[in-house]
Design a protein around this motif. Sequence first.
Motif, PDB file in Angstrom:
ATOM      1  N   ARG A  27     -43.816  38.301  20.411  1.00 48.79           N
ATOM      2  CA  ARG A  27     -44.496  39.418  21.055  1.00 48.79           C
ATOM      3  C   ARG A  27     -43.640  40.684  20.984  1.00 48.79           C
ATOM      4  NH1 ARG A  27     -45.724  38.034  26.728  1.00 48.79           N
ATOM      5  NH2 ARG A  27     -43.586  37.330  26.682  1.00 48.79           N
ATOM      6  N   HIS A  28     -44.299  41.788  20.621  1.00 48.04           N
ATOM      7  CA  HIS A  28     -43.640  43.100  20.510  1.00 48.04           C
ATOM      8  C   HIS A  28     -42.350  42.999  19.695  1.00 48.04           C
ATOM      9  CE1 HIS A  28     -45.813  45.359  23.971  1.00 48.04           C
ATOM     10  NE2 HIS A  28     -46.640  44.617  23.246  1.00 48.04           N
ATOM     11  N   ALA A  29     -42.408  42.279  18.587  1.00 55.22           N
ATOM     12  CA  ALA A  29     -41.222  42.015  17.773  1.00 55.22           C
ATOM     13  C   ALA A  29     -40.884  43.136  16.794  1.00 55.22           C
ATOM     14  CB  ALA A  29     -41.408  40.710  17.001  1.00 55.22           C
ATOM     15  N   THR A  30     -41.806  44.069  16.607  1.00 57.47           N
ATOM     16  CA  THR A  30     -41.524  45.180  15.703  1.00 57.47           C
ATOM     17  C   THR A  30     -42.158  46.440  16.267  1.00 57.47           C
ATOM     18  OG1 THR A  30     -41.475  45.847  13.370  1.00 57.47           O
ATOM     19  CG2 THR A  30     -43.539  44.875  14.190  1.00 57.47           C
ATOM     20  N   ARG A  31     -41.714  47.572  15.731  1.00 55.67           N
ATOM     21  CA  ARG A  31     -42.215  48.857  16.201  1.00 55.67           C
ATOM     22  C   ARG A  31     -42.508  49.748  15.002  1.00 55.67           C
ATOM     23  NH1 ARG A  31     -38.440  52.456  19.852  1.00 55.67           N
ATOM     24  NH2 ARG A  31     -37.749  53.099  17.816  1.00 55.67           N
ATOM     25  N   LYS A  32     -43.612  50.455  15.102  1.00 52.11           N
ATOM     26  CA  LYS A  32     -44.024  51.385  14.060  1.00 52.11           C
ATOM     27  C   LYS A  32     -44.606  52.608  14.733  1.00 52.11           C
ATOM     28  CE  LYS A  32     -47.184  51.733  10.200  1.00 52.11           C
ATOM     29  NZ  LYS A  32     -47.842  50.983   9.157  1.00 52.11           N
ATOM     30  N   ASP A  33     -44.083  53.769  14.382  1.00 56.80           N
ATOM     31  CA  ASP A  33     -44.567  55.028  14.956  1.00 56.80           C
ATOM     32  C   ASP A  33     -44.633  54.975  16.479  1.00 56.80           C
ATOM     33  OD1 ASP A  33     -44.794  56.320  12.471  1.00 56.80           O
ATOM     34  OD2 ASP A  33     -46.817  55.531  12.167  1.00 56.80           O
ATOM     35  N   GLY A  34     -43.606  54.359  17.089  1.00 56.80           N
ATOM     36  CA  GLY A  34     -43.502  54.326  18.541  1.00 56.80           C
ATOM     37  C   GLY A  34     -44.340  53.279  19.247  1.00 56.80           C
ATOM     38  N   LYS A  35     -45.087  52.483  18.488  1.00 56.26           N
ATOM     39  CA  LYS A  35     -45.935  51.445  19.089  1.00 56.26           C
ATOM     40  C   LYS A  35     -45.396  50.068  18.714  1.00 56.26           C
ATOM     41  CE  LYS A  35     -50.633  49.723  19.363  1.00 56.26           C
ATOM     42  NZ  LYS A  35     -51.970  49.706  18.805  1.00 56.26           N
ATOM     43  N   TYR A  36     -45.434  49.133  19.662  1.00 51.71           N
ATOM     44  CA  TYR A  36     -44.958  47.772  19.428  1.00 51.71           C
ATOM     45  C   TYR A  36     -46.083  46.889  18.897  1.00 51.71           C
ATOM     46  CZ  TYR A  36     -40.766  49.110  21.878  1.00 51.71           C
ATOM     47  OH  TYR A  36     -39.608  49.741  22.240  1.00 51.71           O
ATOM     48  N   TYR A  37     -45.695  45.932  18.045  1.00 50.95           N
ATOM     49  CA  TYR A  37     -46.652  45.006  17.442  1.00 50.95           C
ATOM     50  C   TYR A  37     -46.125  43.577  17.530  1.00 50.95           C
ATOM     51  CZ  TYR A  37     -48.847  49.129  15.463  1.00 50.95           C
ATOM     52  OH  TYR A  37     -49.482  50.332  15.305  1.00 50.95           O
ATOM     53  N   ASP A  38     -47.057  42.642  17.667  1.00 56.85           N
ATOM     54  CA  ASP A  38     -46.722  41.222  17.643  1.00 56.85           C
ATOM     55  C   ASP A  38     -46.636  40.750  16.198  1.00 56.85           C
ATOM     56  OD1 ASP A  38     -47.017  41.346  20.385  1.00 56.85           O
ATOM     57  OD2 ASP A  38     -48.938  40.296  20.414  1.00 56.85           O
ATOM     58  N   LEU A  39     -45.773  39.783  15.962  1.00 53.76           N
ATOM     59  CA  LEU A  39     -45.635  39.184  14.636  1.00 53.76           C
ATOM     60  C   LEU A  39     -45.892  37.681  14.718  1.00 53.76           C
ATOM     61  CD1 LEU A  39     -42.401  40.935  13.321  1.00 53.76           C
ATOM     62  CD2 LEU A  39     -44.767  41.445  12.698  1.00 53.76           C
ATOM     63  N   HIS A  40     -46.717  37.189  13.818  1.00 51.02           N
ATOM     64  CA  HIS A  40     -46.954  35.753  13.682  1.00 51.02           C
ATOM     65  C   HIS A  40     -45.876  35.201  12.760  1.00 51.02           C
ATOM     66  CE1 HIS A  40     -50.980  35.606  15.555  1.00 51.02           C
ATOM     67  NE2 HIS A  40     -50.920  36.882  15.265  1.00 51.02           N
TER      68      HIS A  40
END
Length: 179
Positions: A152-165
């Motif tokens: 969960r929230h393992a990466t960030r792009k343009d200031g937003k966090y993203y989950d990674l499978h």
Amino acid sequence: MEIMETKNFSIRESRFSDYEYFYRWESDPEITRFLSFDSDRTYEDVVKSCFTNASMPTRMDFTIVDRETGEPAGRIYVSRMERCYDSMDITQYYMDKKYWGKGHGREVLREFLEYCFTYLHMERVTTDYYTGNKKAAALYAGMGFSGEGVARHATRKDGKYYDLHLMSILRSEFFGEID
């Protein structure tokens, strides 16, 4: 280094002249939709990142080349290469849009995994993909990767966090061996 070859592509270590292609691809919102690159990344940022990666023994950068045209067609970037554990991570894998939807991603990934398990003697190869990236999910599952969960929230792009499978494939799974 030995070049890997498929029917349509060669895979070789990246060169400085490839960075221009990387920058173009990594500036394309369609290509980077599911990659962790900020949209304001400059050519200098790409070059700096590539040089940094090249200087680290746990990282490798490969360029996918169209055998017919001789032009770069995509990139495979490997990190977390741990020789003591025979494990590595495919951190970035993408191809130019003109190759999408033709089975080329699978063709290249199959050859690259064979290289990882045979030439590099890896036991385990990991990768991940953004939630919502159905093409990546299908590709990796179709190649035999198994899900390991969601970071969960393992990466960030343009200031937003993203989950990674998170996914992995073992040597025995790739070669269809029974333990």
